[in-house]
Design an enzyme around this catalytic site. Structure first.
Site, PDB file in Angstrom:
ATOM      1  N   TYR A  93       0.692  -1.214   0.144  1.00 55.54           N
ATOM      2  CA  TYR A  93       0.115   0.002  -0.145  1.00 55.54           C
ATOM      3  C   TYR A  93       1.008   1.299   0.013  1.00 55.54           C
ATOM      4  CZ  TYR A  93      -3.546  -3.113   1.458  1.00 55.54           C
ATOM      5  OH  TYR A  93      -4.427  -4.332   1.371  1.00 55.54           O
ATOM      6  N   HIS A 115      -4.358   6.278  -1.089  1.00 56.33           N
ATOM      7  CA  HIS A 115      -5.021   6.208   0.530  1.00 56.33           C
ATOM      8  C   HIS A 115      -3.938   6.354   1.287  1.00 56.33           C
ATOM      9  CE1 HIS A 115      -8.730   5.612   2.058  1.00 56.33           C
ATOM     10  NE2 HIS A 115      -8.914   4.459   2.356  1.00 56.33           N
ATOM     11  N   TYR A 131      -4.497  -0.677  10.042  1.00 57.62           N
ATOM     12  CA  TYR A 131      -5.331  -0.609   8.871  1.00 57.62           C
ATOM     13  C   TYR A 131      -6.198   0.689   8.891  1.00 57.62           C
ATOM     14  CZ  TYR A 131      -3.323  -4.506   6.925  1.00 57.62           C
ATOM     15  OH  TYR A 131      -2.172  -5.503   6.414  1.00 57.62           O
ATOM     16  N   ASN A 182      -9.241   1.494   8.357  1.00 54.34           N
ATOM     17  CA  ASN A 182     -10.816   1.597   8.891  1.00 54.34           C
ATOM     18  C   ASN A 182     -10.623   1.428  10.536  1.00 54.34           C
ATOM     19  OD1 ASN A 182     -11.342   1.538   6.393  1.00 54.34           O
ATOM     20  ND2 ASN A 182     -12.400  -0.405   6.434  1.00 54.34           N
ATOM     21  N   ASN A 207     -13.400   6.171   5.866  1.00 57.25           N
ATOM     22  CA  ASN A 207     -13.516   5.077   7.176  1.00 57.25           C
ATOM     23  C   ASN A 207     -12.653   5.271   8.220  1.00 57.25           C
ATOM     24  OD1 ASN A 207     -15.927   4.043   6.208  1.00 57.25           O
ATOM     25  ND2 ASN A 207     -14.684   2.397   4.898  1.00 57.25           N
TER      26      ASN A 207
END
Length: 187
Positions: free
Chosen positions: A26, A31, A76, A78, A124
């Site tokens: 990632y 993001h 993470y 969320n 989120n």
């Protein structure tokens, strides 16, 4: 000058958190622009690692005369709220001294907006933080643009930037970190 002699700094420490997802998979995605900004702040202001475990990674140092903790929640996106809440509680950092840096689909690529409080806009990570610490923290929103098709949003935010887009984002992050002290004013 010893940055850990906190008596030379102002009363309260700032907590500056960038949002993202852990792992190399990632690291260059849209993001993760919050993580990328934190990495740049760490490097530019020579912060030193304080702790890293499976839920959080944070660094201590100073930006100008402000003592700060730079944080990347590793639970993470969320689940960003609980590790931030735990860190803020441990260091007794008030909501007024918390800055969250995150990607924003509703802003044009590399546009930046700074505000205190507000809704989560379907983000989120912000939803998790709002549920953990409340809403009245400062937000640095970095635009990543929008794919224009709602069903594509989830995959879009987890894609890497194109080379041209990455150059624009890097230029904006550089500008932000060189002028970061402005975020401490009017508080």
């Amino acid at each position: 000058q010893d940055i850990y002699n906190f008596s030379i700094y102002t009363d309260y420490m700032w907590l500056i958190c960038g949002l993202g997802n852990p792992g190399n998979k990632y690291s260059l995605t849209r993001h993760n622009v919050g993580f990328e900004t934190i990495n740049s702040l760490i490097s530019f202001y020579n912060f030193k690692i304080s702790k890293k475990d499976k839920t959080i990674e944070y660094y201590k140092g100073a930006i100008g005369v402000q003592k700060c903790i730079l944080c990347k929640p590793l639970a993470y996106m969320n689940n960003s709220g609980p590790p931030i809440n735990k860190l803020a509680s441990f260091y007794k950092i008030p909501l007024s001294k918390i800055i969250i840096i995150h990607d924003d689909l509703d802003l044009a690529l590399s546009k930046v907006k700074i505000k205190i409080g507000g809704g989560n806009g379907g983000h989120n990570g912000l939803l998790s933080i709002d549920n953990s610490i409340g809403k009245n923290y400062k937000r640095i929103r970095i635009g990543i643009d929008h794919p224009r098709i709602k069903s594509m949003v989830s995959s879009y935010v987890l894609e890497n930037f194109s080379k041209t887009d990455k150059e624009l984002i890097d230029k904006k992050i550089n500008f932000l970190i060189k002028n970061f002290e402005l975020n401490f004013e009017d508080n």
